[in-house]
Design an enzyme around this catalytic site. Structure first.
Site, PDB file in Angstrom:
ATOM      1  N   ASN A 212      29.509  46.849  46.074  1.00 20.41           N
ATOM      2  CA  ASN A 212      30.593  46.406  46.958  1.00 20.41           C
ATOM      3  C   ASN A 212      30.508  47.150  48.282  1.00 20.41           C
ATOM      4  O   ASN A 212      29.618  47.974  48.495  1.00 20.41           O
ATOM      5  CB  ASN A 212      31.960  46.581  46.279  1.00 20.41           C
ATOM      6  CG  ASN A 212      32.271  48.032  45.993  1.00 20.41           C
ATOM      7  OD1 ASN A 212      32.270  48.867  46.903  1.00 20.41           O
ATOM      8  ND2 ASN A 212      32.511  48.346  44.730  1.00 20.41           N
ATOM      9  N   ASP A 281      34.742  46.542  39.107  1.00 22.70           N
ATOM     10  CA  ASP A 281      35.581  46.087  37.998  1.00 22.70           C
ATOM     11  C   ASP A 281      34.760  45.494  36.861  1.00 22.70           C
ATOM     12  O   ASP A 281      35.198  45.463  35.730  1.00 22.70           O
ATOM     13  CB  ASP A 281      36.585  45.043  38.495  1.00 22.70           C
ATOM     14  CG  ASP A 281      37.678  45.704  39.330  1.00 22.70           C
ATOM     15  OD1 ASP A 281      38.071  46.829  38.982  1.00 22.70           O
ATOM     16  OD2 ASP A 281      38.109  45.102  40.329  1.00 22.70           O
ATOM     17  N   LYS A 291      12.155  43.721  35.333  1.00 20.01           N
ATOM     18  CA  LYS A 291      12.557  42.874  36.454  1.00 20.01           C
ATOM     19  C   LYS A 291      12.541  41.397  36.054  1.00 20.01           C
ATOM     20  O   LYS A 291      11.564  40.918  35.483  1.00 20.01           O
ATOM     21  CB  LYS A 291      11.606  43.109  37.635  1.00 20.01           C
ATOM     22  CG  LYS A 291      12.029  42.361  38.870  1.00 20.01           C
ATOM     23  CD  LYS A 291      11.054  42.565  40.004  1.00 20.01           C
ATOM     24  CE  LYS A 291      11.442  41.653  41.156  1.00 20.01           C
ATOM     25  NZ  LYS A 291      10.374  41.461  42.108  1.00 20.01           N
ATOM     26  N   PHE A 326      44.649  53.939  45.191  1.00 15.60           N
ATOM     27  CA  PHE A 326      44.649  53.073  46.364  1.00 15.60           C
ATOM     28  C   PHE A 326      44.814  51.643  45.870  1.00 15.60           C
ATOM     29  O   PHE A 326      44.409  51.326  44.748  1.00 15.60           O
ATOM     30  CB  PHE A 326      43.327  53.197  47.132  1.00 15.60           C
ATOM     31  CG  PHE A 326      43.315  54.333  48.111  1.00 15.60           C
ATOM     32  CD1 PHE A 326      43.273  55.643  47.662  1.00 15.60           C
ATOM     33  CD2 PHE A 326      43.351  54.089  49.475  1.00 15.60           C
ATOM     34  CE1 PHE A 326      43.268  56.707  48.567  1.00 15.60           C
ATOM     35  CE2 PHE A 326      43.342  55.136  50.388  1.00 15.60           C
ATOM     36  CZ  PHE A 326      43.306  56.446  49.938  1.00 15.60           C
ATOM     37  N   LYS A 340      50.460  47.810  40.600  1.00 18.89           N
ATOM     38  CA  LYS A 340      49.375  48.720  40.189  1.00 18.89           C
ATOM     39  C   LYS A 340      49.907  50.129  39.935  1.00 18.89           C
ATOM     40  O   LYS A 340      49.454  50.822  39.017  1.00 18.89           O
ATOM     41  CB  LYS A 340      48.287  48.783  41.275  1.00 18.89           C
ATOM     42  CG  LYS A 340      47.371  47.576  41.253  1.00 18.89           C
ATOM     43  CD  LYS A 340      46.314  47.635  42.346  1.00 18.89           C
ATOM     44  CE  LYS A 340      45.637  46.274  42.441  1.00 18.89           C
ATOM     45  NZ  LYS A 340      44.723  46.150  43.552  1.00 18.89           N
ATOM     46  N   LYS A 344      49.298  51.631  36.213  1.00 13.37           N
ATOM     47  CA  LYS A 344      48.339  52.733  36.067  1.00 13.37           C
ATOM     48  C   LYS A 344      49.021  54.088  35.927  1.00 13.37           C
ATOM     49  O   LYS A 344      48.352  55.127  35.928  1.00 13.37           O
ATOM     50  CB  LYS A 344      47.377  52.735  37.259  1.00 13.37           C
ATOM     51  CG  LYS A 344      46.598  51.412  37.403  1.00 13.37           C
ATOM     52  CD  LYS A 344      45.592  51.439  38.536  1.00 13.37           C
ATOM     53  CE  LYS A 344      45.029  50.039  38.756  1.00 13.37           C
ATOM     54  NZ  LYS A 344      43.598  50.020  39.036  1.00 13.37           N
TER      55      LYS A 344
END
Ligand code: CTP
Length: 401
Positions: A212, A281, A291, A326, A340, A344
């Site tokens: 990401n 995630d 490969k 965050f 959240k 959490k």
């Protein structure tokens, strides 16, 4: 802000090409009403003239231990005692090594040992030199003793290479110096802060991964702020554009599972845990050991969910520990962040917008709000990531009270 008109900064200039920029630093300090005593090492004098610094500061420049006009041997103790801050800009690998090891072979290195004033280094050197374990070790040792650092930045260096090593901009150096002069508190002294940072790379096969856009800049800013305020800092980082600052313990991982293991092992010892990483995630359910070849068939990946690291820390929270997450959101920012926070078991969540040009992955600034478990919301203006980190620790410490 405390008055700086009676404050004295000893500006140590060492022999880096960036030495000419120290003139601008001297000038900016003088404009802010600071008395500046310039000190030029022998190598600095090969690059810049003492007369420039004398002209800018209105004070004689110290150029050697035994200058003919005064008894510098005694003078160095007097200056060491009365200075409010020692600023070494640019700071070469050599002065860092001398300061780290207590070598006193010229005026500056000797006086650095004699002073009890805060010391701020603005390193400037070639990228390979900066990354050398000897230099990093010296920086770590100096930080461990409470010395402060600003920069270096990335960019094109005098040696024509591109990388980390360029001295922070004079205005930035002066900003940091003014922060210390106006008696920045060491309000995280004795605290241990654990930070997750960066992205995760989840392997598909030995050459491909799912990743990401996290740059690691927010985690870097939080770690730096915590270090500057006196904390012991551990950063568990995935791959990122920027490395955590020197002076913290760095644990490098690739995948979310590796990050989770590293965090859960260290969280019980931390007073504050901050989840700034963009944790992957999902991971490929069956990463291939060889490969994958193209076969004209396309590729369908079966993804499985990764553990929620900060939620696990929240669930196992120890007494008095503060856990901060965050919430990177593109829409319904506050509602999603509040959900959240509860899910959490966090004490605080930083809700940040990630879909505007000035706030998001890789940006220098961030627009965020702090939400706590009592429902309080503190909207922050658009801030540099470092300034948000400062506001975050102010907020965290207010919870602890
Ligand atoms: N986080 C974590 N482990 C995960 C996912 C997220 O520790 N597997 C942490 C992040 O570091 C951040 C917070 O949880 O502090 C929220 O991350 P975010 O990506 O905004 O939320 P998610 O829980 O992944 O929810 P979603 O992607 O559905 O918005």
């Amino acid at each position: 802000m405390t008055s700086t008109s009676s404050r004295e900064v000893v500006l140590g200039v060492t022999g880096s090409i960036a030495a000419y920029k120290a003139c601008e630093i001297a000038s900016l300090l003088v404009k802010r009403g600071v008395r500046v005593t310039p000190v030029l090492t022998e190598s600095a004098q090969e690059l810049v003239g003492a007369a420039s610094f004398e002209g800018i500061t209105g004070n004689p420049a110290i150029t050697g231990m035994f200058a003919p006009d005064t008894n510098r041997e005694i003078e160095h103790i007097a200056v060491a005692t009365r200075a409010d801050l020692f600023l070494v800009a640019p700071a070469t690998a050599n002065i860092l090594a001398k300061a780290a090891h207590g070598i006193a072979d010229d005026w500056l290195s000797t006086t650095l040992l004699a002073t009890r004033a805060p010391i701020l280094f603005a390193p400037a050197m070639n990228t390979n030199m900066y990354g050398h374990p000897a230099v990093q070790g010296n920086i770590g040792a100096l930080r461990g003793r409470g010395c402060h650092f600003i920069g270096p930045d990335s960019g094109v260096l005098a040696c024509k290479t591109v990388g980390v090593g360029r001295m922070a901009e004079p205005a930035v150096v002066v900003h940091a110096a003014m922060g210390l002069l106006t008696s920045r508190t060491q309000d995280l002294a004795g605290k241990s802060v654990l930070i997750t940072s960066g992205a995760n790379h989840e392997p598909i096969d030995p050459v491909r991964f799912i990743g990401n856009r996290s740059s690691g800049k927010m985690g870097h800013a939080i770690a730096l702020e915590a270090l500057e305020r006196g904390a012991r800092v551990v950063v568990v980082t995935g791959p990122a554009e920027v490395d955590p600052p020197a002076g913290c313990e760095i644990v490098r991982v690739q995948t979310a599972i590796e990050m989770c293991d590293a965090v859960l092992e260290r969280a019980p010892q931390a007073d504050i845990v901050i989840g700034a990483a963009a944790v992957a995630d999902y991971r490929a359910g069956n990463p291939l050991s060889q490969k994958r070849k193209r076969d004209g068939e396309g590729l369908t990946l079966a993804l499985v969910e990764n553990p929620d690291i900060i939620a696990r820390v929240g669930a196992a929270k120890t007494n008095g520990q503060i856990v901060v997450g965050f919430a990177a959101e593109t829409h319904d920012l506050l509602q999603n962040a509040a959900a959240k926070l509860r899910k959490k078991n966090l004490d605080l969540i930083v809700a940040n917008e990630v879909n505007t040009p000035e706030s998001g992955f890789g940006t220098e600034t961030v627009k965020a709000a702090f939400l706590d478990s009592s429902g309080r919301i503190d909207e922050q203006p658009l801030l540099a990531k470092r300034a948000l980190a400062a506001a975050l620790f102010d907020r965290i410490l207010a919870i602890g009270k």
